[in-house]
Write a protein that holds these residues in place. Structure first.
Motif, PDB file in Angstrom:
ATOM      1  N   LEU A 123      -8.420  -1.725  -4.593  1.00  0.00           N
ATOM      2  CA  LEU A 123      -8.102  -1.966  -6.003  1.00  0.00           C
ATOM      3  C   LEU A 123      -6.599  -2.126  -6.206  1.00  0.00           C
ATOM      4  CD1 LEU A 123     -10.568   0.468  -7.820  1.00  0.00           C
ATOM      5  CD2 LEU A 123     -10.548  -2.037  -7.954  1.00  0.00           C
ATOM      6  N   ILE A 124      -5.812  -1.263  -5.586  1.00  0.00           N
ATOM      7  CA  ILE A 124      -4.345  -1.336  -5.744  1.00  0.00           C
ATOM      8  C   ILE A 124      -3.837  -2.687  -5.248  1.00  0.00           C
ATOM      9  CG2 ILE A 124      -2.179  -0.367  -4.868  1.00  0.00           C
ATOM     10  CD1 ILE A 124      -3.069   2.176  -5.886  1.00  0.00           C
ATOM     11  N   ALA A 125      -4.454  -3.219  -4.202  1.00  0.00           N
ATOM     12  CA  ALA A 125      -4.053  -4.530  -3.685  1.00  0.00           C
ATOM     13  C   ALA A 125      -4.300  -5.632  -4.709  1.00  0.00           C
ATOM     14  CB  ALA A 125      -4.798  -4.833  -2.386  1.00  0.00           C
ATOM     15  N   CYS A 126      -5.158  -5.390  -5.684  1.00  0.00           N
ATOM     16  CA  CYS A 126      -5.485  -6.365  -6.728  1.00  0.00           C
ATOM     17  C   CYS A 126      -4.693  -6.128  -8.009  1.00  0.00           C
ATOM     18  CB  CYS A 126      -6.977  -6.305  -7.042  1.00  0.00           C
ATOM     19  SG  CYS A 126      -8.024  -6.751  -5.654  1.00  0.00           S
ATOM     20  N   ALA A 127      -3.776  -5.177  -7.988  1.00  0.00           N
ATOM     21  CA  ALA A 127      -3.034  -4.797  -9.194  1.00  0.00           C
ATOM     22  C   ALA A 127      -1.790  -5.646  -9.395  1.00  0.00           C
ATOM     23  CB  ALA A 127      -2.638  -3.323  -9.113  1.00  0.00           C
ATOM     24  N   ASP A 128      -1.431  -5.878 -10.655  1.00  0.00           N
ATOM     25  CA  ASP A 128      -0.162  -6.537 -10.973  1.00  0.00           C
ATOM     26  C   ASP A 128       1.001  -5.574 -10.776  1.00  0.00           C
ATOM     27  OD1 ASP A 128      -1.189  -9.027 -11.574  1.00  0.00           O
ATOM     28  OD2 ASP A 128      -1.327  -8.631 -13.739  1.00  0.00           O
ATOM     29  N   ARG A 186      -7.741   5.481  -7.916  1.00  0.00           N
ATOM     30  CA  ARG A 186      -8.340   6.630  -7.247  1.00  0.00           C
ATOM     31  C   ARG A 186      -9.633   7.063  -7.936  1.00  0.00           C
ATOM     32  NH1 ARG A 186      -4.276  11.173  -6.128  1.00  0.00           N
ATOM     33  NH2 ARG A 186      -5.825  11.726  -4.574  1.00  0.00           N
ATOM     34  N   LEU A 187      -9.614   7.114  -9.272  1.00  0.00           N
ATOM     35  CA  LEU A 187     -10.796   7.561 -10.019  1.00  0.00           C
ATOM     36  C   LEU A 187     -11.957   6.572  -9.874  1.00  0.00           C
ATOM     37  CD1 LEU A 187      -8.955   8.807 -13.234  1.00  0.00           C
ATOM     38  CD2 LEU A 187     -10.058  10.243 -11.501  1.00  0.00           C
ATOM     39  N   ILE A 188     -11.671   5.287  -9.988  1.00  0.00           N
ATOM     40  CA  ILE A 188     -12.714   4.270  -9.851  1.00  0.00           C
ATOM     41  C   ILE A 188     -13.116   4.124  -8.383  1.00  0.00           C
ATOM     42  CG2 ILE A 188     -13.263   1.814 -10.138  1.00  0.00           C
ATOM     43  CD1 ILE A 188     -11.282   1.869 -12.570  1.00  0.00           C
ATOM     44  N   GLY A 189     -12.122   4.108  -7.499  1.00  0.00           N
ATOM     45  CA  GLY A 189     -12.384   3.957  -6.074  1.00  0.00           C
ATOM     46  C   GLY A 189     -13.288   5.042  -5.519  1.00  0.00           C
ATOM     47  N   ALA A 190     -13.176   6.232  -6.073  1.00  0.00           N
ATOM     48  CA  ALA A 190     -14.021   7.346  -5.614  1.00  0.00           C
ATOM     49  C   ALA A 190     -15.486   7.118  -5.940  1.00  0.00           C
ATOM     50  CB  ALA A 190     -13.548   8.656  -6.251  1.00  0.00           C
ATOM     51  N   ARG A 191     -15.782   6.244  -6.886  1.00  0.00           N
ATOM     52  CA  ARG A 191     -17.157   6.024  -7.321  1.00  0.00           C
ATOM     53  C   ARG A 191     -17.741   4.677  -6.879  1.00  0.00           C
ATOM     54  NH1 ARG A 191     -18.080  10.805  -7.359  1.00  0.00           N
ATOM     55  NH2 ARG A 191     -17.035  12.081  -8.902  1.00  0.00           N
ATOM     56  N   ILE A 192     -16.893   3.740  -6.479  1.00  0.00           N
ATOM     57  CA  ILE A 192     -17.382   2.410  -6.107  1.00  0.00           C
ATOM     58  C   ILE A 192     -18.296   2.472  -4.889  1.00  0.00           C
ATOM     59  CG2 ILE A 192     -16.693   0.197  -5.104  1.00  0.00           C
ATOM     60  CD1 ILE A 192     -14.336   0.164  -7.003  1.00  0.00           C
TER      61      ILE A 192
END
Length: 190
Positions: A14-19, A31-37
């Motif tokens: 996700l961080i790699a896709c961030a502006d 971190r919060l979303i990644g923990a659930r994906i």
């Protein structure tokens, strides 16, 4: 793949896709979303599909649309608690979030995690209590300052909700299922 590594990998993706990959909010949401994906538990964030899509679009605009994202929150008999805790958090928000809707999303994610039967940091998919403290200090420093007895965060937040509504202090809905419930809420030997 090792389950312990998956959330970190999803967060990094996700961080790699961030502006703005250095933004504290972007890192926290990754971190919060990644923990659930990886576990397919995005419903545990408590966000609707619209809220989750908008949050991902704001922070991770280059993330591909994911098939199978939830369309609505899971039902719980404890949504009143979630609503009250979200309102408490938002009342203490110092608008550290870069986008006003992020404050609502973060408060929803934290409040919904209190329905889970473990320590808040585990329920959020974080590495430890310090991670929760950092998020709370950034967004709710006045609330953090009130935790003068260094209570565990889920216990403290449930206590604050009860006190704000003039009720007797009880645990969060998820507390009874925690391995340390007896530590936080010892039975009076009377």
């Amino acid at each position: 793949m090792n389950d312990a590594v998956a959330p970190a990998d999803d967060a990094l993706a996700l961080i790699a896709c961030a502006d703005d990959p250095a933004s504290a909010d972007t890192v926290a949401f990754a971190r919060l979303i990644g923990a659930r994906i990886g576990s397919g538990e995005l419903l545990l964030l408590g966000l609707s599909r619209t809220e989750l899509d908008a949050l991902i679009a704001r922070h991770f605009p280059r993330a591909a649309k994911r098939a199978g994202l939830p369309h609505a929150m899971l039902w719980s008999p404890h949504w009143a608690f979630v609503s009250e805790l979200r309102a408490l958090l938002l009342a203490h928000d110092v608008t550290a979030a870069t986008h006003p809707t992020d404050a609502h999303c973060l408060a929803t994610i934290i409040a919904t995690a209190c329905l889970r039967p473990d320590h808040l940091w585990r329920d959020l998919g974080l590495s430890g209590r310090d991670d929760v403290t950092a998020i709370l200090e950034r967004h709710y420093p006045g609330l953090v300052e009130r935790n003068v007895n260094a209570l565990r965060w889920k216990k403290f937040l449930a206590q604050e909700v009860a006190l704000a509504h003039g009720r007797a202090v009880t645990g969060a809905p998820g507390c009874p299922g925690c391995e340390d419930f007896g530590f936080c809420y010892p039975v009076d030997a009377g």
